[in-house]
Design an enzyme around this catalytic site. Structure first.
Site, short mmCIF file in Angstrom:
data_model
loop_
_atom_site.label_atom_id
_atom_site.label_comp_id
_atom_site.label_asym_id
_atom_site.label_seq_id
_atom_site.Cartn_x
_atom_site.Cartn_y
_atom_site.Cartn_z
CD GLN A 18 -3.42 -1.19 2.36
OE1 GLN A 18 -2.42 -1.57 3.82
NE2 GLN A 18 -4.28 -0.05 2.49
CG ASN A 153 -3.20 -7.76 7.35
OD1 ASN A 153 -3.69 -7.35 8.51
ND2 ASN A 153 -4.22 -7.41 6.88
CD GLU A 154 -7.65 -7.18 8.07
OE1 GLU A 154 -8.06 -6.81 6.62
OE2 GLU A 154 -8.64 -5.77 9.06
C1 FCB Z 1 -7.54 -3.76 6.70
C2 FCB Z 1 -6.01 -3.47 5.84
C3 FCB Z 1 -5.50 -2.53 5.43
C4 FCB Z 1 -6.35 -1.09 5.21
C5 FCB Z 1 -7.33 -1.55 5.85
C6 FCB Z 1 -8.37 -0.04 5.58
O1 FCB Z 1 -8.93 -4.74 6.31
O2 FCB Z 1 -5.53 -4.90 5.96
O3 FCB Z 1 -4.59 -2.98 4.91
O4 FCB Z 1 -6.81 -1.57 3.80
O5 FCB Z 1 -8.30 -2.49 6.20
#
Ligand code: FCB
Length: 399
Positions: A18, A153-154
Site C-alpha cells: 500500500q 494479516n487478516e
Molecule cells: C484492513 C487491511 C489494511 C487496510 C485497512 C483499511 O482490512 O488490513 O490493509 O486496507 O483494512
C-alpha cells in the site's frame, strides 16, 4: 516492589504493497490492472525509498511504535531464490525504527504474494505451506531485536482474496470489490471457504513455530474483527454461524499465540440470510461502512473471550475520512472504549492506528486513512493534526 510495566505501544501501521510503490513482482500488481473499477498502485507513496522520513515523522511526533510489513515478492523474486539486497533493505528498516526509538511490529504477509507463487498454485496449491515456510525461515535471519511478529494479516479477509486470485487466474472477473470498499449495490463479501480457512490456519501455525524457534519475538496473527450483531433476536443462530466462519474460527486458532492483533473499524448487521449490506448514510465513512467507534471495544472484549486470554495488540483501527477532525473524534471515542475494556481486565499491550500515511487502499486512492497526507506527485508528507493529537494521548498514557 512491583515489576516494571512493559511499555504500552503507541504507533501507526502500514502494509508494504500500500505504500512502497512498484511492487511489480506481486500478485496484487496484476489484480489491480485486471479488476474492474480498480486503479493501480504505481509508485504508491514511494515509502520503499522514504521509509526513514515516514518513521521519523512518527517518532518526532512522540509515538513509540511502527508496524510495517516485509514484501515476500521482493525478498523471494523467484521460487527458492532469495534477494540478499532486499533482505538487507528490510533489515535497514528495522534498524532505522530501533534507532528512532520506534518498536518495530513486523508483518510477514499482508495480502500480497509473489506472482510465481500464485502461478504455482497459490494458497490452495500443494506447495503453499512449504513455500511460505521457506520464506518465513529466511526472513527470520533479519529479525534480530524485533519483539513483535505478525505472521498473516487478516486471514479472514485474505481468504476472499484467495477466491479473487482463483477467478483472475482462470481469466474470469470475480464478483467482488476490495474488502474495505462496499459498492452502492450493497455487495457483501462471501464467507471464507473451509478449504482456505484450514490452509491459512496451517500456514500460521507453521510460521509461528519457525519464528519461535529462530527468533526471540512474540508471534501472533492479526484478525479482522467484524463486531457482527443480529438485526433481530430471532437471527441469533444465523449470527453465531456467520461469526464462526468469518471471525471466531480464526480467533480460536490464535489460542496458543503470544499475542493477537485486533483490527476493528466498524460493525456489521446479520439477518437470517447472512450479513446485511450497510445502507448509504451521511455518517458513513469513505469506504461505505457505518461510523462505529465502539467497534474497537466490542472487538477487544470478544477477542479476549474467544482466545481465552491471549494478550491483545491493536494492530489496526482508524477511519476513512477526508475530515481530520472526524478522525480525531472517531479515534478518541474508539480509545475510550478500548481502555474501558482494559479497565475491565482485558490485557491490551498497545494501539497502532491505521494508518500512518494516506495510501493505496487495495484498488482505490480515495479512502484516506492516514495521520499523514502525501502529495502523490512530489511525495511530500504533511502530518495532519490527528498525528500530534494521537501522540498527545500517548504522552498522557490513555484517552
Ligand atoms: C484492513 C487491511 C489494511 C487496510 C485497512 C483499511 O482490512 O488490513 O490493509 O486496507 O483494512
Amino acid at each position: 516492589m512491583t515489576a516494571p510495566q512493559p511499555t504500552f505501544l503507541w504507533g501507526a501501521s502500514t502494509a508494504p504493497h500500500q505504500i512502497e510503490g512498484n511492487n511489480v513482482n506481486s500478485d496484487w500488481w496484476l489484480y489491480e490492472q485486471r479488476m474492474p473499477h480498480f486503479t493501480t498502485s504505481g509508485d504508491a507513496v514511494d515509502s520503499y525509498h522514504r521509509y526513514e522520513e515516514d518513521m521519523r515523522l512518527l517518532a518526532d511526533a512522540g509515538l513509540n511504535a511502527y508496524r510495517f510489513g516485509i514484501e515476500w515478492a521482493r525478498v523471494e523474486p523467484l521460487p527458492g531464490v532469495f534477494s540478499v539486497a532486499e533482505l538487507a533493505h528490510y533489515r535497514r528498516m528495522i534498524d532505522t525504527a530501533l534507532r528512532l526509538g520506534l518498536t518495530p511490529v513486523v508483518t510477514l504477509h499482508h495480502f500480497s504474494s509473489p506472482r510465481w507463487f500464485i502461478e504455482e498454485g497459490g494458497w490452495l496449491g500443494e506447495t503453499a505451506i512449504e513455500r511460505f515456510t521457506a520464506y518465513v525461515t529466511r526472513v527470520c535471519d533479519i529479525l534480530d531485536g524485533v519483539e513483535w511478529v505478525c505472521t498473516i494479516n487478516e486471514p479472514n479477509m485474505f481468504a476472499f482474496m484467495i477466491y479473487m486470485a482463483g477467478a483472475i487466474n482462470a481469466d474470469a472477473v470475480p464478483e467482488m470489490d476490495t474488502p474495505t470498499v462496499q459498492r452502492e449495490d450493497g455487495f457483501v463479501l462471501p464467507r471464507p471457504t473451509a478449504e482456505a480457512t484450514a490452509r491459512l490456519i496451517e500456514a500460521h501455525h507453521t510460521a509461528r513455530a519457525v519464528v519461535r524457534e529462530r527468533t526471540g519475538a512474540a508471534v501472533g496473527w492479526t484478525v479482522a474483527n467484524l463486531a457482527l450483531y443480529a438485526t433481530d433476536p430471532t437471527h441469533e443462530s444465523a449470527l453465531l454461524e456467520e461469526r464462526h466462519a468469518r471471525e471466531d474460527i480464526f480467533l480460536e486458532a490464535a489460542r496458543g499465540d503470544d499475542f493477537i492483533g485486533v483490527q476493528a473499524y466498524t460493525t456489521q448487521a446479520v439477518d437470517e440470510n447472512g450479513p446485511v449490506p450497510h445502507p448509504p448514510h451521511p455518517d458513513n465513512t469513505l469506504v461505505g461502512t457505518a461510523y462505529r467507534p465502539d467497534a474497537l471495544g466490542i472487538a477487544a472484549r470478544h477477542t479476549w473471550e474467544l482466545t481465552q486470554g491471549v494478550p491483545i495488540l491493536v494492530t489496526e483501527n482508524g477511519i476513512a475520512t477526508d475530515d481530520d477532525t472526524r478522525r480525531i473524534a472517531y479515534t478518541s471515542e474508539a480509545l475510550t472504549h478500548l481502555f474501558a475494556a482494559a479497565d475491565d481486565g482485558v490485557d491490551v499491550r498497545g494501539y497502532l492506528h491505521w494508518s500512518a500515511l494516506d495510501n493505496f487502499e487495495w484498488g482505490h486512492w480515495e479512502p484516506t486513512f492516514g495521520l499523514i497526507a502525501v502529495d502523490r506527485t512530489t511525495f511530500t508528507r504533511t502530518p495532519k493534526p490527528s498525528l500530534a493529537w494521537l501522540a498527545d494521548v500517548a504522552r498522557r498514557g490513555r484517552p
